[in-house]
Design an enzyme around this catalytic site. Sequence first.
Site, PDB file in Angstrom:
ATOM      1  N   GLU A 122      26.581 -39.343 -45.301  1.00 14.12           N
ATOM      2  CA  GLU A 122      26.761 -40.014 -46.588  1.00 14.12           C
ATOM      3  C   GLU A 122      26.811 -38.963 -47.694  1.00 14.12           C
ATOM      4  O   GLU A 122      25.974 -38.065 -47.734  1.00 14.12           O
ATOM      5  CB  GLU A 122      25.607 -40.967 -46.868  1.00 14.12           C
ATOM      6  CG  GLU A 122      25.612 -42.240 -46.039  1.00 14.12           C
ATOM      7  CD  GLU A 122      24.488 -43.171 -46.462  1.00 14.12           C
ATOM      8  OE1 GLU A 122      24.080 -43.126 -47.646  1.00 14.12           O
ATOM      9  OE2 GLU A 122      24.003 -43.933 -45.612  1.00 14.12           O
ATOM     10  N   ASP A 133      18.316 -45.465 -56.932  1.00  9.86           N
ATOM     11  CA  ASP A 133      17.747 -44.168 -56.560  1.00  9.86           C
ATOM     12  C   ASP A 133      16.495 -43.838 -57.345  1.00  9.86           C
ATOM     13  O   ASP A 133      16.379 -44.124 -58.538  1.00  9.86           O
ATOM     14  CB  ASP A 133      18.796 -43.067 -56.764  1.00  9.86           C
ATOM     15  CG  ASP A 133      19.929 -43.178 -55.775  1.00  9.86           C
ATOM     16  OD1 ASP A 133      19.638 -43.275 -54.576  1.00  9.86           O
ATOM     17  OD2 ASP A 133      21.105 -43.174 -56.196  1.00  9.86           O
TER      18      ASP A 133
END
Length: 339
Positions: A122, A133
């Site tokens: 990724e 995040d």
Amino acid sequence: FLLSRVYRRRMQNVCGSCRECTSYCLPLMAAGNPANMQSLVGPRTAARGTCLRASPARVRATRLNVVNTAAVTPKTVSGRMAELKAQKKVAFIPFLVAGDPNLDTTASALKKLDAVGADVIELGVPYSDPLADGATIHTAATRALQKGTTLDAVINMVRSVSPSLSAPLVMFTYFNPIIRRGMDKFCSQIKEAGVSGLLVPDLPLEETTKIRAACERAGLELVLLTTPTTPKARMADIARASQGFVYLVSVTGVTGVQEKVQARVEQLVETLHQVTDKSVAVGFGVSKPEHAKQIVEWGAEGVICGSALVRALGEASSPEEGLEKMEQLARSLRDAIPH
């Protein structure tokens, strides 16, 4: 090849009179593309039970088409995950932020992860407001943006490095950069650069229709996420729509290094397996070999590690030291996963 045997049997079932046509399809079988292979036969062939040998011209055209298609068939996320599942292996899926500490180092890091044995990689596009995040990846994205990392620069870097990678790349990006560029243009550009899949964490299932269509037109696979708070019925809907694998978020919250994997992940993996036969990969909070071992014991088909690798690479005193630390951590995680 295991996949070749499966597809050969499928071809033999289509045509019961002989098996000559399977020799023409072997290259495409090995490339793991049953849809294209079946399209060479055509629906009427199966209906009437006739052999491709009945038409020599079509046999020659088919043979040429198969060889040419096999030569350009790209690696796919679903193909890699299916291959590992058939071999009872578990995927190691590392994540990095592009441009941290710089794009040259990112390119080197991708090659090192591939050499270590990453099955899928990724790659995050740095974004100013990464809602999913935590501090580590948010800070890494900020550093990358402050150094002038742009989407075009990331795509160009991927274009230069992707031919040397055996692992398919999944681009991880929030929706705003996609919609700003245009969905079809974005998808076609990253596909042309060598990306195999796309993950957009801030799009709920109901809002993925248009981006999924753009991905399909470009030949990308759209990976979707499910979380600890997702009801079982919705898990089934997400799993049905997800391509490549189903991404199981292990925490109720954002990415980040955790001391241990929450025990409820075992039940979440089991629940997903009840509603889908697609591979399940667990991410968010995975940072140690013991985490990877635990996730494997709970039956997941993939282990995703992001923040710990991002920290090792981006927070070192030099790019060289960062690459060394990242490689060491990646190798320890890889060694903890059956492969």
